[in-house]
Design a protein around this motif. Structure first.
Motif, mmCIF file in Angstrom:
data_model
loop_
_atom_site.group_PDB
_atom_site.id
_atom_site.type_symbol
_atom_site.label_atom_id
_atom_site.label_comp_id
_atom_site.label_asym_id
_atom_site.label_seq_id
_atom_site.Cartn_x
_atom_site.Cartn_y
_atom_site.Cartn_z
ATOM 1 N N MET A 183 0.831 -1.198 0.000
ATOM 2 C CA MET A 183 0.000 0.000 0.000
ATOM 3 C C MET A 183 0.872 1.256 0.000
ATOM 4 S SD MET A 183 -3.057 0.986 2.640
ATOM 5 C CE MET A 183 -1.988 0.917 4.094
ATOM 6 N N PRO A 184 0.634 2.185 -0.943
ATOM 7 C CA PRO A 184 1.374 3.451 -0.927
ATOM 8 C C PRO A 184 0.983 4.290 0.283
ATOM 9 C CG PRO A 184 -0.341 3.488 -2.601
ATOM 10 C CD PRO A 184 -0.305 2.093 -2.064
ATOM 11 N N ILE A 185 1.961 4.895 0.902
ATOM 12 C CA ILE A 185 1.716 5.663 2.128
ATOM 13 C C ILE A 185 1.860 7.157 1.828
ATOM 14 C CG2 ILE A 185 2.390 6.050 4.522
ATOM 15 C CD1 ILE A 185 1.124 3.276 3.859
ATOM 16 N N LEU A 186 0.787 7.881 2.114
ATOM 17 C CA LEU A 186 0.718 9.314 1.862
ATOM 18 C C LEU A 186 0.700 10.077 3.188
ATOM 19 C CD1 LEU A 186 -2.087 9.116 -0.846
ATOM 20 C CD2 LEU A 186 0.362 9.422 -1.255
ATOM 21 N N PRO A 187 1.219 11.291 3.220
ATOM 22 C CA PRO A 187 1.234 12.066 4.471
ATOM 23 C C PRO A 187 -0.115 12.739 4.720
ATOM 24 C CG PRO A 187 2.320 13.296 2.725
ATOM 25 C CD PRO A 187 1.941 11.964 2.131
ATOM 26 N N ARG A 188 -0.685 12.483 5.869
ATOM 27 C CA ARG A 188 -1.958 13.133 6.212
ATOM 28 C C ARG A 188 -1.813 14.660 6.158
ATOM 29 N NH1 ARG A 188 -6.648 12.861 9.382
ATOM 30 N NH2 ARG A 188 -6.410 10.708 10.055
ATOM 31 N N HIS A 189 -0.692 15.160 6.658
ATOM 32 C CA HIS A 189 -0.533 16.609 6.801
ATOM 33 C C HIS A 189 -0.376 17.323 5.459
ATOM 34 C CE1 HIS A 189 3.688 15.223 6.580
ATOM 35 N NE2 HIS A 189 3.926 16.409 6.035
ATOM 36 N N ALA A 190 -0.097 16.578 4.377
ATOM 37 C CA ALA A 190 0.144 17.224 3.085
ATOM 38 C C ALA A 190 -0.780 16.695 1.993
ATOM 39 C CB ALA A 190 1.613 17.032 2.673
ATOM 40 N N THR A 191 -1.885 16.064 2.379
ATOM 41 C CA THR A 191 -2.823 15.493 1.412
ATOM 42 C C THR A 191 -4.219 16.023 1.697
ATOM 43 O OG1 THR A 191 -1.497 13.463 1.352
ATOM 44 C CG2 THR A 191 -3.708 13.355 0.404
ATOM 45 N N ASP A 192 -4.848 16.557 0.656
ATOM 46 C CA ASP A 192 -6.183 17.131 0.786
ATOM 47 C C ASP A 192 -7.221 16.114 0.310
ATOM 48 O OD1 ASP A 192 -8.497 18.591 0.803
ATOM 49 O OD2 ASP A 192 -7.753 20.244 -0.423
ATOM 50 N N ILE A 193 -8.009 15.589 1.229
ATOM 51 C CA ILE A 193 -9.024 14.609 0.878
ATOM 52 C C ILE A 193 -10.028 15.190 -0.114
ATOM 53 C CG2 ILE A 193 -10.903 13.168 1.750
ATOM 54 C CD1 ILE A 193 -9.439 12.967 4.388
ATOM 55 N N ALA A 194 -10.390 16.441 0.055
ATOM 56 C CA ALA A 194 -11.442 17.058 -0.771
ATOM 57 C C ALA A 194 -11.070 17.117 -2.237
ATOM 58 C CB ALA A 194 -11.751 18.468 -0.248
ATOM 59 N N THR A 195 -9.787 17.246 -2.554
ATOM 60 C CA THR A 195 -9.359 17.370 -3.952
ATOM 61 C C THR A 195 -8.577 16.155 -4.437
ATOM 62 O OG1 THR A 195 -7.314 18.519 -3.295
ATOM 63 C CG2 THR A 195 -9.269 19.883 -3.733
ATOM 64 N N PHE A 196 -8.527 15.107 -3.637
ATOM 65 C CA PHE A 196 -7.660 13.966 -3.959
ATOM 66 C C PHE A 196 -8.001 13.332 -5.301
ATOM 67 C CE2 PHE A 196 -6.546 9.401 -3.683
ATOM 68 C CZ PHE A 196 -5.171 9.537 -3.528
ATOM 69 N N GLU A 197 -9.278 13.247 -5.651
ATOM 70 C CA GLU A 197 -9.678 12.578 -6.891
ATOM 71 C C GLU A 197 -9.592 13.475 -8.117
ATOM 72 O OE1 GLU A 197 -12.905 9.645 -6.869
ATOM 73 O OE2 GLU A 197 -13.251 10.186 -4.777
ATOM 74 N N GLU A 198 -9.099 14.685 -7.963
ATOM 75 C CA GLU A 198 -8.921 15.594 -9.092
ATOM 76 C C GLU A 198 -7.489 15.520 -9.605
ATOM 77 O OE1 GLU A 198 -11.460 17.226 -10.458
ATOM 78 O OE2 GLU A 198 -12.701 16.216 -8.946
ATOM 79 N N THR A 199 -7.316 15.671 -10.912
ATOM 80 C CA THR A 199 -5.968 15.690 -11.460
ATOM 81 C C THR A 199 -5.215 16.899 -10.925
ATOM 82 O OG1 THR A 199 -6.696 16.933 -13.403
ATOM 83 C CG2 THR A 199 -6.711 14.535 -13.578
ATOM 84 N N THR A 200 -3.913 16.719 -10.783
ATOM 85 C CA THR A 200 -3.090 17.808 -10.257
ATOM 86 C C THR A 200 -1.672 17.677 -10.782
ATOM 87 O OG1 THR A 200 -2.231 18.863 -8.260
ATOM 88 C CG2 THR A 200 -2.492 16.484 -8.180
#
Length: 596
Positions: A183-200
Motif C-alpha cells: 500500500m502506498p503511504i501518503l502524508p496526512r498533513h500534506a494530502t487534501d481529501i477534498a481534492t484527492f480525486e482531481e488531477t493535479t
C-alpha cells in the motif's frame, strides 16, 4: 470508518513473531540481516541523469486515482510502500517503511511496525496515523483495485504511534497481508481529501528516494534524488536509485519517439516491435557499439498479446462468434511476414510457466474446483487437448474458413453473396478494431483481411495514445489489442482483470467484460490456497475458465525482453526474475584523466 488515529492497548492474543519479510507461499529466500539483493551492484556509483522516453502524455502527478493520465513513475520513486518486493522471488516482501510484519497462520490479521527513522521528504516522520489515513483514503477515493482490496479489511487500528493492525477476519484472502504491505503511504498533513480525486500537477510529498522538482505539462517531469532520503542505507535499497536525476520525456508518436532515441535524446527503450528490433537498429551508434542491445529472458509467464472482444457489445455476445473469429486469425502468416518468426503463440494467460493450463490435462484438484461449473468449461480445455488453430500460413487457409463458417451458421449468420448477415435481421456482421501503434495497425489490417474472406467487415481505426487509453479505460471499443503481464504469484489483481464486479467499473482491466461465476470462484480459490500445489491448481483452473470463454484471440507471446540502451548507462551483470530494472542501473564513470 473515520481515519483518525486511535491508540489501543494490544489485545490479548498469541501473535506470531515479528519478521522483516513475508512470502505469499513458503519462507522468504533472504535471511534477516541480508546485505543486498542479488540483482544489484551494491557498489554502483551515484550521480548523473537517466532520461526515459515515454510514449503518450500526462495531465496528473497522482497515479492513485482513475481520473487523468498520470505519471506512473511517481509510484516507487516518490511515493513508497510499507514493504518492497524481492524481485528474485514470486511474491515476497521485505521491510521498507515497515521494518517488520507479523501475522497468524490463518492470516486473519496483519500488523506492520514502522521504522522509526522513516521520514517524508519534508522531514515529517511517517506514523501509524499516516498509514491509517492512506488506507481509508485509497479505500474510499483510490483506483478501483485499491477500493476493492482495502474494503476487505474489517477493522484497522493503531496499536501505538508506529504500529498498525489490520483485522482481516472473514476476507478469506491469504494474499491480503501482502497487498496491504504494498500500500502506498501518503502524508496526512500534506494530502487534501477534498481534492484527492482531481488531477493535479502539484508535486506530491512522499517518502521515496526522489522528489518532483520540475514539471512541463504534457511534456516532461524531472525527479531529483533527495539527499536526505531516510532509506538510502537499507539493505533492500542498496545498489538502487543511483542517478541524481530522473528525466521523464513524453512523445506523442511512436516513430518520433524512436527517432529521438537514435539522436541520443533519451537513454534506453524497451522495444516491443519485432520489425524494428530485427532491422531498425542499423544506425551508426548501434553499429559502433554506442547503443547496446540486451536480450533478457525472465522467469515470469510470457507476456501475451491479445485481440480482445468487448463482450458488452452485442456483436461479440455469442461465444460461437468469438470462437469463429479465433479460428480466422492467421498467426502463421503474421509471424512470418511481420515478425521474422521471432514469436510463438499459446492459449491462456500464463504461457510458458507452471501456472499455464494450455496443453496440460486438469489434475484432480482442478477438476474438483471446476466441477460446479462443468457446463462452462470446454471438454478439450479440461483434458488438455485443445490447441490453437495452425494454418498453412498462406493467409487463405480453407479449413479454418470452413470451420469458422460452420460456427457462424450455428450462431445465426449466413453468407449473402460476399457479405455475412444475421439470418433474422439481415444485418451484416461488422466491428471496429481500435489501435494506437503502427504495429497494432498492421496486425489489425491483416486480421481484417482474414475475416473478410468470411464476409465480415472489420474496420481499423488508428487513434493517438491519449485517446486510445481513455477509450480503453471507458470500455469504448469493439475490439482492441492488449497485453496482460502476469507474475508467478497471481492474486487479487486477477479480480481487477476479469472479475464480474470489475466488468462494470471503468478503469479496471476487465476490458472483455467477463462475467463468469467460474472465473470468480477460481480467483477466490487461488486467494484461499495455502500450499503451493493447491495454488497452482487453482490458477490453472482459472486459466481453463478464461480459455473456455474465448474472450480474446491470442496474437503472440513475447518470450524475451528487448532493451536498447546507450553505453553511458550500465546495468548489473545479474538480471532479476522480473527482468530489467532501471532503478538498478547507473551512469558509466569515465576513467580519471591524469592532470598534465
Amino acid at each position: 470508518m473515520g481515519v483518525g488515529l486511535t491508540l489501543l492497548a494490544a489485545p490479548a492474543r498469541l501473535a506470531a513473531a515479528e519478521s522483516p519479510a513475508i512470502a505469499m507461499h513458503g519462507a522468504p529466500a533472504l535471511p534477516p540481516g541480508f546485505n543486498h539483493m542479488a540483482y544489484v551492484n551494491p557498489d554502483a556509483p551515484k550521480g548523473g541523469r537517466l532520461t526515459w522516453g515515454l510514449l503518450g502524455t500526462f495531465d496528473s502527478l497522482n497515479p492513485l486515482i482513475v481520473k487523468g493520465l498520470a505519471v506512473q513513475q511517481i509510484r516507487g520513486y516518490v511515493v513508497e510502500s510499507l514493504m518492497a518486493r524481492g524481485n528474485d522471488e514470486a511474491f515476497t516482501l521485505y521491510g521498507l517503511l515497515a521494518k517488520s510484519v507479523e501475522t497468524d497462520d490463518a492470516r486473519d490479521y496483519v500488523t506492520f511496525h514502522l521504522d522509526p527513522h522513516a521520514r517524508f521528504s519534508d522531514g515529517e516522520p511517517v506514523t501509524a496515523d499516516d498509514v491509517l489515513f492512506s488506507w481509508a483514503l485509497l479505500r474510499d477515493h483510490g483506483r478501483p483495485n485499491h477500493r476493492q482490496y482495502y474494503a476487505k479489511v474489517a477493522k484497522a487500528e493503531a496499536l501505538d504511534a508506529l504500529a498498525v493492525r489490520f483485522d482481516l477476519a472473514g476476507a478469506n484472502d491469504r494474499e491480503l497481508p501482502l497487498i496491504l504491505g504494498l500500500m502506498p503511504i501518503l502524508p496526512r498533513h500534506a494530502t487534501d481529501i477534498a481534492t484527492f480525486e482531481e488531477t493535479t500537477l502539484k508535486a506530491p510529498v512522499g517518502s521515496g528516494p526522489y522528489r518532483v522538482t520540475e514539471v512541463k505539462p504534457g511534456t516532461s517531469v524531472t525527479l531529483t534524488r533527495n539527499p536526505d532520503y531516510w532509506g538510502r542505507d537499507l539493505p533492500v535499497n542498496r545498489g538502487l536509485y543511483n542517478f541524481d536525476e530522473i528525466k521523464l520525456d513524453f512523445y506523442r508518436e511512436a516513430n518520433s519517439q524512436f527517432e529521438a532515441f537514435k539522436r541520443s535524446l533519451y537513454d534506453f527503450r524497451a522495444e516491443t516491435e519485432p520489425l524494428r528490433w530485427h532491422d531498425g537498429y542499423d544506425f551508426p551508434a548501434a553499429r559502433s557499439g554506442k547503443v547496446i542491445r540486451d536480450t533478457i529472458k525472465t522467469g515470469l509467464p510470457e507476456p501475451s498479446e491479445f485481440l480482445v472482444f468487448n463482450t458488452r457489445r452485442p456483436v461479440f455476445s455469442d461465444i460461437r462468434v468469438r470462437r469463429a473469429l479465433t479460428l480466422l486469425f492467421d498467426f502463421e502468416w503474421v509471424n512470418r511476414n511481420y515478425f521474422f518468426g521471432l514469436y510463438s503463440r499459446k492459449a491462456g494467460f500464463f504461457a510458458g510457466s507452471e501456472l499455464s493450463a494450455y496443453e496440460r490435462p486438469a489434475d484432480a484438484r482442478e477438476r474438483e474446483l471446476l466441477k460446479p461449473f462443468a457446463a462452462r468449461i470446454a471438454p478439450d480445455v479440461l483434458d488438455g487437448s485443445y490447441r490453437l488453430p495452425v494454418t498453412d500460413g498462406s493467409g487463405r487457409d480453407r479449413e479454418s474458413l470452413r470451420s469458422a463458417l460452420r460456427l457462424l451458421s450455428e450462431a445465426g449468420y449466413d453468407l449473402d453473396g460476399t457479405v455475412l448477415r444475421q439470418r433474422q435481421t439481415k444485418a451484416p456482421l461488422s466491428f471496429e478494431i481500435l489501435v494506437t501503434t503502427r504495429d497494432q495497425e498492421r496486425i489489425a489490417l491483416a486480421f481484417a483481411g482474414n475475416v473478410k474472406r468470411a464476409g465480415i467487415e472489420a474496420k481499423v481505426r488508428l487513434v493517438d495514445p491519449v485517446q486510445f487509453d481513455q477509450r480503453r479505460l471507458d470500455f469504448d471499443f469493439d475490439m482492441i489489442q492488449n497485453r496482460w503481464d502476469q507474475s508467478l504469484s497471481p492474486g487479487n489483481e486477477q479480480s481487477f482483470y476479469w472479475g464480474s464486479q470489475a466488468a462494470d467499473i471503468k478503469g479496471t482491466r476487465n476490458y472483455m467484460g467477463a462475467k463468469d461465476p467460474a472465473i470468480d470462484a477460481m480467483i477466490a480459490a487461488l486467494l484461499a490456497a495455502r500450499g503451493h500445489d493447491d495454488f497452482v491448481s487453482a490458477v490453472r483452473a482459472l486459466d481453463r475458465a478464461l480459455m473456455s470463454g474465448f474472450y480474446a484471440i491470442p496474437v503472440l507471446n513475447a518470450g524475451e525482453q528487448w532493451i536498447a540502451r546507450w553505453n553511458r548507462i550500465e546495468r548489473p551483470a545479474a538480471t532479476s526474475l522480473f527482468g530489467y530494472l532501471p532503478e538498478s542501473w547507473w551512469q558509466h564513470q569515465a576513467p580519471d584523466v591524469p592532470a598534465k
